[in-house]
Design an enzyme around this catalytic site. Sequence first.
Site, mmCIF file in Angstrom:
data_model
loop_
_atom_site.group_PDB
_atom_site.id
_atom_site.type_symbol
_atom_site.label_atom_id
_atom_site.label_comp_id
_atom_site.label_asym_id
_atom_site.label_seq_id
_atom_site.Cartn_x
_atom_site.Cartn_y
_atom_site.Cartn_z
ATOM 1 N N HIS A 85 0.821 -1.218 0.000
ATOM 2 C CA HIS A 85 0.000 0.000 0.000
ATOM 3 C C HIS A 85 0.859 1.274 0.000
ATOM 4 O O HIS A 85 0.712 2.105 -0.902
ATOM 5 C CB HIS A 85 -0.993 -0.030 1.162
ATOM 6 N N HIS B 276 3.490 7.106 5.259
ATOM 7 C CA HIS B 276 2.267 7.784 5.708
ATOM 8 C C HIS B 276 1.438 7.006 6.726
ATOM 9 O O HIS B 276 0.683 7.601 7.480
ATOM 10 C CB HIS B 276 1.405 8.202 4.509
ATOM 11 N N GLU C 228 0.129 5.869 12.333
ATOM 12 C CA GLU C 228 -1.215 5.414 12.664
ATOM 13 C C GLU C 228 -1.250 3.913 12.972
ATOM 14 O O GLU C 228 -1.926 3.486 13.891
ATOM 15 C CB GLU C 228 -2.172 5.735 11.510
ATOM 16 N N ASP C 229 -0.522 3.118 12.183
ATOM 17 C CA ASP C 229 -0.689 1.665 12.268
ATOM 18 C C ASP C 229 0.418 0.934 13.003
ATOM 19 O O ASP C 229 0.289 -0.253 13.303
ATOM 20 C CB ASP C 229 -0.788 1.062 10.855
HETATM 21 MN MN MN Z 1 -2.929 4.578 3.824
#
Ligand code: MN
Length: 702
Positions: free
Chosen positions: A48, A72, A76-77
């Site tokens: 991704h 990016h 977040e992950d």
């Molecule tokens: Mn993404």
Amino acid sequence: MENIEHLLEKVLSYSPKANIDLIKKAYIFSRDAHVTQTRIEGSPYIQHPISVAAILAEMKLDTATIAAGLLHDTIEDTGKTAEDIKADFGHEIAFLVDAVTKLSKVEFKTREEAQAENFRKMLLAMAKDVRVILIKFADRLHNMRTIEHLPAEKQRRIAQETMDIYAPLANRLGIGWLRMEFEDLCFKTLMPDLYEELGIKVAKRKEESERDIGEVIAVITEKLKQISIEAKIRGRLKHSYSIYQKMVKQKIPFEQVYDVIGVRIITDTVPHCYDILGIIHSLWPLVPGRFKDFISLPKSNLYQSLHTTVVGPIGERVEFQIRTKEMDEVAEEGIAAHWRYKEKEAVDKKNTRFVEWLRDLVKEISDAEEFLEAVKGEVAPDTVYVFTPAGDIKELPVDSTPIDFAYSIHSAVGNKCVGAKIDGRIVPLRYKLNSGDVVEILTSPSQTPSKDWLKFVVTQRAKSRIKQWTRAEERKKGIELGTKLLEEELRRHGTPQAMLKSPKMEEVLKSFSILTIEDLYVLIGYGKISAHQVVNRFEPEKEDQPVTKVSKPQKSTRDVITIKGVDNILYRIGRCCMPVPGDNIVGFITRGRGVTIHRKECTDLERIAVDAERMIDVEWKHDGDVTTQTKISVEALDKPGILANLSALISTSNVNISSVKAESTSDRRALIELIVEISDRSQLLALINKVSQMEGILHVRR
Ligand code: MN
């Protein structure tokens, strides 16, 4: 499927000197961070971010943006923080990744709320650095391209949001290809049957008209060759969603949509665009009402092109778009073209063209019904977006005024604000700001905040700054007055001023339960304690000496006079001139009696007030419903009943008489002195006027 080698190749193709090591490093960082994750269809997660970076490379963006694209999702992950990224990649890339993360972090209660909030955030992120939006676009595009792996409900939700927010924004930023791809992917997700049916019909149409279009292109190519104009000519298909929109808007079936296939001609100069237009119009009859000149009148997203439709060789309509290479670039890439990789040149975040663009965007979407429809919810109408002259965006609550705006810049700007220019036009301080306004604050060094401002400012920041200032100002005035009163009192007692700095002072302060001498001055200034009380505590042995008592001020006028900003001062009204509200007045610091209020024109004052130091500015408070005693002197003919007539006249004017003194002179005149209760100067003047017109009255004066 994208891979890192392909990505690096792509970047090198448009930027041979790009910092490839940086991109490799970002790839390794991201791959390791996501190592335990897989995408929903089972491929390694790193697919991704690589695809997102590849989309950004398609847009030919700078290496910082490509690296940020790879990173990016790491905040977040995975366990990574913005600090980790900053340590490895520096401030710029960390900022981009952090901003993209923040754009998608908050959870929302409703879809409308989510969209309004997302939209708001996008605008703000864009104002800071449009690359944040471009990364978010690439992220969303890859997610849309691979959306079929998600559960149906999630597909719909994401597609709807893309249609409501991402596609219109891409359009407004002039990125034509992105808008079309967003729209078609959403169309496919939201209305799969319709999308498929239309696809079949379009393919069939393309096949049927291939030969006609081929002939048109051949004819024009030949003509242009004859007159040596360089041009690239190609047939193009309208994207499915725009065909569908046309059918809905014009309420027509597909068969009646004529310009499904068009011809685009790209040439070198603007004059050549018009030359080519002339040639087309000379070859085939034009369809009336279809010619549009977006070269001399560009669209608000800077799109430029000539559009015309003619009836082609076999009676089919053919739509032409004619433009230069630069115009084509703007039409396809829009704002992205401005953030394209530039050798050794810093990315210009304050690009004036972009700022203009953003302003227009904000203005337009604040007005446009259909756009707000999707983003309105409960959230959007509470906020206005306005700009500084330098192009910085400010987010303020609805009904904000120039003063709110000024305080949002800096307290010093707010405190000195006298007005504002909106789009070059001067507006009052109470003006309510609208989205898109460019606000220039006008300041004056002599301006100070006013309590009145509290009646119309809406931001908490402005309110607290104004209160803070007025409180400080009141205290300053209190200290000033208190100091004068106390010094005067010490002088009267013959106590040396040095006493204020003696150790005894501590005890005196303690006896009033206060900490500093400033607090003491404030209390004296505000009339909470008298200067006399303070001096008595310095020298208790003198307490027995007769001291003029502070006379209690007239009850009716107790609270109607202030020193600018200081309420409840201790004062008395001068018996000599007896001022009433509306008179010009001045305060005089009297030994042992606090402040005495005189009319400015008082003759006694002229006599006693030789010391300008002891004069202070005072003013009437506009309370209205209190009355003040004043004196009027009447000279009349000494006739029977004159006093009775006079008092009857005054009573009918709703004025109370509190005392009367009368005496006769040897030449049969009566001198009458009245103390009356008056609400203000205009009532007094009216009364004097009335009395002086009475029969037998010779003269009336204050
Ligand atoms: Mn993404």
